[in-house]
Design a protein around this motif. Sequence first.
Motif, mmCIF file in Angstrom:
data_model
loop_
_atom_site.group_PDB
_atom_site.id
_atom_site.type_symbol
_atom_site.label_atom_id
_atom_site.label_comp_id
_atom_site.label_asym_id
_atom_site.label_seq_id
_atom_site.Cartn_x
_atom_site.Cartn_y
_atom_site.Cartn_z
ATOM 1 N N GLU A 225 -15.157 -86.794 64.920
ATOM 2 C CA GLU A 225 -15.425 -86.680 66.355
ATOM 3 C C GLU A 225 -16.715 -85.897 66.594
ATOM 4 O OE1 GLU A 225 -13.924 -88.155 68.697
ATOM 5 O OE2 GLU A 225 -11.750 -88.169 68.507
ATOM 6 N N LEU A 226 -16.890 -84.802 65.841
ATOM 7 C CA LEU A 226 -18.107 -83.997 66.001
ATOM 8 C C LEU A 226 -19.341 -84.781 65.586
ATOM 9 C CD1 LEU A 226 -16.815 -80.546 64.683
ATOM 10 C CD2 LEU A 226 -17.255 -81.204 67.066
ATOM 11 N N ALA A 227 -19.218 -85.561 64.504
ATOM 12 C CA ALA A 227 -20.351 -86.385 64.067
ATOM 13 C C ALA A 227 -20.694 -87.433 65.114
ATOM 14 C CB ALA A 227 -20.022 -87.053 62.734
ATOM 15 N N LEU A 228 -19.675 -88.075 65.697
ATOM 16 C CA LEU A 228 -19.901 -89.062 66.751
ATOM 17 C C LEU A 228 -20.574 -88.433 67.960
ATOM 18 C CD1 LEU A 228 -19.445 -91.904 67.910
ATOM 19 C CD2 LEU A 228 -17.180 -91.146 68.668
ATOM 20 N N ALA A 229 -20.101 -87.236 68.335
ATOM 21 C CA ALA A 229 -20.704 -86.533 69.470
ATOM 22 C C ALA A 229 -22.170 -86.202 69.189
ATOM 23 C CB ALA A 229 -19.920 -85.266 69.777
#
Length: 429
Positions: A225-229
Amino acid sequence: MAEISQDTPRKRGLIEQLDLDMRLIGMIGALVLIALAFNIATGGNFLSPRNIFNLTIQTVSVAIMATGMVFVIVTRNIDLSVGALLAICSAMMAMTQARWLPEALGLDLGSPLIAPITVFVGLAVGTLIGAVNGWLIGYQAIPAFIVTLGGFLIWRYAGWYLTSGQTIAPLDQTFLLFGGAEGTLGEFWSWIVGLALAIAALWAIWSARRSKLAHDFPVKPLAAELALAGLAVAAILGFVAILNAYAIPRGKLRRIFEAQGLELPDGYVAGHGLPFSVLILIVVAVAMTLMARKTRLGRYIFATGGNPDAAELSGINTRMLTVKVFALMGFLCGLSAVVASARLQSHANDIGTLDELRVIAAAVIGGTALAGGSGTIYGAILGALIMQSLASGMGMVGVDSPLQNIVVGAVLVFAVWIDIQYRKRWGKP
């Protein structure tokens, strides 16, 4: 050997854990490959700030219509008249501001009322024609193919008669701002909008994760999720940085300063920033996505496309739904006519030619199923960008127009084949 209990949860694979949209990843990968290939072939010119700016504003009018075509195809219909609708809306707006308002009300170009009245006329004409198409299809049971094929022939030549076959120019300067070539936010406000969009993207990702957790649905690992953000924020701010890097020509800067009674300072440089037309596309994309996911109308559209008989038995007025979908399509054609004619700074009789094919291709390449029931707004916009990137890149390397159309046709067929294989592989409807 120990027996495996039926209550034991099935181990989820990596792709399932990450909840990856393989079609979206494929489209982004294809876009990156196209951009890199043409950038090498053009000696770095394809990915220059100037070309990306031009590519962006050239994509907008088709992308706007492609978002509406998603709803049309999802409901198992087709609209072959969108290019002709754009043409008649453009003709009506051109005649409104250049002929009718000056003659009837004495409002010359430059009057503050010209632009809003003109835009209203274009949107109203598009919506009305779209609603008539929907009524003929929904209530008179005429196939959408026949109704819109007739519109394809009727409305373009109605526009030709309306303008007596003439190119209408000049157009109102305020109206031209909607085209993007003349109207941009500038560097400062582009950064403000970019930051706002980045914050909105982060909020959307966080909100979706929180909602899934609240309903005990599987979620991506937090690192994913953090990478996508991070990727979303980088993409948004990187796009703004590229557009800001495209400097306004010095001659145009001088005219801007002179209009304000100022002298252009030596060495002064300013970037274009986000075009107004791109802001319009962003608003349309957000509104259409919310409509598809959060409203009753959107749920009815996808339910009807998935199973029309069941939708009607459940109480959905599918005939009125058809009218609404085609009226929305007509409205978006009128909005695209605003953007297209403002970008070209005139109304010409060939405006919107073959746009119906580009719009349908964009929606299909973006993953909208021709069998109905599924499709995404962001996919259609990506599809439009891929189509325009191909056309722009081939034009830059000197590919003839007939060969360009051959390539686009081949890409469309290939995209449908890929979509079929994707649905078989991943069990999608």
